[in-house]
Design a protein around this motif. Structure first.
Motif, short mmCIF file in Angstrom:
data_model
loop_
_atom_site.label_atom_id
_atom_site.label_comp_id
_atom_site.label_asym_id
_atom_site.label_seq_id
_atom_site.Cartn_x
_atom_site.Cartn_y
_atom_site.Cartn_z
N ASP A 102 1.06 8.14 -6.38
CA ASP A 102 0.53 9.36 -5.78
C ASP A 102 -1.00 9.32 -5.68
OD1 ASP A 102 0.61 11.84 -4.57
OD2 ASP A 102 0.63 12.95 -6.46
N VAL A 103 -1.52 8.26 -5.08
CA VAL A 103 -2.97 8.11 -4.97
C VAL A 103 -3.58 9.09 -3.96
CG1 VAL A 103 -2.88 5.70 -5.66
CG2 VAL A 103 -2.79 6.28 -3.23
N GLU A 104 -2.73 9.75 -3.16
CA GLU A 104 -3.25 10.70 -2.18
C GLU A 104 -2.99 12.15 -2.58
OE1 GLU A 104 -3.73 8.63 1.96
OE2 GLU A 104 -1.59 8.79 1.53
N ASP A 105 -2.63 12.34 -3.84
CA ASP A 105 -2.50 13.68 -4.43
C ASP A 105 -1.53 14.60 -3.67
OD1 ASP A 105 -4.22 13.11 -6.50
OD2 ASP A 105 -5.99 13.92 -5.49
N HIS A 106 -0.35 14.08 -3.35
CA HIS A 106 0.67 14.93 -2.72
C HIS A 106 1.31 15.87 -3.74
CE1 HIS A 106 0.56 13.24 1.28
NE2 HIS A 106 0.66 12.02 0.79
N GLY A 107 1.31 15.48 -5.01
CA GLY A 107 1.86 16.34 -6.04
C GLY A 107 3.32 16.04 -6.35
N TRP A 158 0.82 -1.21 0.00
CA TRP A 158 0.00 0.00 0.00
C TRP A 158 0.85 1.26 0.00
CZ3 TRP A 158 -3.41 3.56 -0.56
CH2 TRP A 158 -3.49 4.64 0.32
N ARG A 159 1.84 1.33 0.89
CA ARG A 159 2.63 2.55 1.01
C ARG A 159 3.50 2.79 -0.23
NH1 ARG A 159 1.09 6.29 4.60
NH2 ARG A 159 3.16 6.83 5.36
N ALA A 185 6.97 13.84 0.78
CA ALA A 185 5.90 13.07 1.43
C ALA A 185 5.78 11.69 0.78
CB ALA A 185 4.58 13.82 1.33
N ARG A 186 5.87 11.63 -0.54
CA ARG A 186 5.77 10.35 -1.24
C ARG A 186 6.97 9.46 -0.94
NH1 ARG A 186 4.49 12.28 -7.27
NH2 ARG A 186 4.68 10.03 -7.68
N LEU A 187 8.15 10.05 -0.84
CA LEU A 187 9.33 9.28 -0.46
C LEU A 187 9.17 8.71 0.95
CD1 LEU A 187 12.22 8.31 -1.03
CD2 LEU A 187 13.05 10.51 -0.14
N GLY A 188 8.59 9.53 1.84
CA GLY A 188 8.34 9.06 3.20
C GLY A 188 7.39 7.86 3.22
N GLY A 201 9.14 11.34 15.08
CA GLY A 201 8.46 11.57 16.35
C GLY A 201 7.82 12.95 16.41
N VAL A 202 8.58 13.96 15.96
CA VAL A 202 8.05 15.33 15.92
C VAL A 202 6.85 15.40 14.98
CG1 VAL A 202 8.56 17.71 15.24
CG2 VAL A 202 10.24 16.39 16.54
N TYR A 203 6.95 14.71 13.85
CA TYR A 203 5.86 14.72 12.87
C TYR A 203 4.59 14.11 13.46
CZ TYR A 203 2.97 13.19 8.97
OH TYR A 203 1.91 12.95 8.15
#
Length: 259
Positions: free
Chosen positions: A70-75, A62-63, A83-86, A144-146
């Motif tokens: 980019d199914v969550e439209d991060h761009g 899934w991830r 974000a996609r790399l994460g 953790g901060v995130y």
């Protein structure tokens, strides 16, 4: 996706429950590795481990798919690509955990000790190993901060469908995310100290972080609170499994907790 979040939820429900139990008894707080080893000894523990392991492999699929497609439209701008790399990296990490869970289910072997110390020792034996461990500590601290920010700011609400249940459980989800972020910070500091001192024995995983809370002033209450927080984080994963909104698949008119 649902299987992956569900598997994560089961793991943290077990770890949080054992931490809560350890706060009021003389037992040791357990990390992920020991908690899953304890599960194996329970009735139907082996089938449960297989289910968790396969669920984590599903989370990997899934991830990675979400990041690549980019199914969550991060761009495609810098923030979106990060974000996609994460997503891809966290998928690979959980895939590795899934493989270890399946190995535990098949072999029943639990080497004991701290897996964080084991990996830190192996990394430090490599050229530039201390810097690799230090970089890992910084990444974990950032995670953790995130998570703490995600919970405190309510950023997670934008991808959860609004229902009576998600509205009522929202405070538990918020607290779970914040506490989980704080615990990741403790683990990151232990890895950073291990890199600074070149001593792998200073590295600690989730179990060691929970145990360190017990040694502080009012440690019993801190450990109990951490256990409740991890249970809250488990509930967050269960809510994600059932109510996550995915822009490219979900109904475009669906309301989220931010609406």
């Amino acid at each position: 996706m649902r299987a992956g979040y569900g598997a994560r939820g089961v793991i943290y429900m077990i770890v949080g429950g054992l931490a809560l139990l350890a706060a009021f008894k003389s037992t040791q707080a357990s990390g992920t590795k020991d908690a899953l080893a304890a599960l194996r000894d329970e009735p139907y523990g082996v089938p449960a481990l297989f289910a968790i392991g396969l669920g984590l492999l599903a989370y990997l699929v899934w991830r990675v798919t979400a990041g690549v497609k980019d199914v969550e439209d991060h761009g495609t701008d810098a923030e979106g690509l990060f974000a996609r790399l994460g997503q891809i990296v966290t998928g690979l990490i959980h895939g590795g955990i899934g493989i270890s869970v399946l190995a535990l289910a098949m072999s029943g072997k639990n080497s004991g000790g701290s897996s964080a110390q084991d990996w830190t020792q192996k990394l430090m034996a490599m050229p530039g190993g201390r810097y690799i461990v230090a970089a890992g500590a910084l990444i974990l601290l950032g995670a953790g901060v995130y998570y703490a920010y995600k919970g405190w700011s309510g950023k997670y609400k934008g991808h959860l469908a609004r229902t009576h249940f998600t509205e009522s459980i929202d405070p538990v989800v918020k607290i779970g995310l914040v506490i989980y972020g704080a615990i990741l910070g403790l683990v990151a500091f232990s890895l950073g100290y291990a890199a600074l001192t070149a001593n792998p024995e200073q590295a600690g995983g989730l179990g060691e972080a929970l145990q360190s809370l017990r040694g502080m002033a009012f440690g019993q209450f801190l450990l109990g609170g951490a256990g409740l927080g991890l249970i809250g984080f488990a509930i967050y994963n269960f809510v994600e499994a059932g109510y996550r909104v995915i822009p490219k698949f979900s109904d475009p008119d669906i309301r989220t907790l931010l609406d």
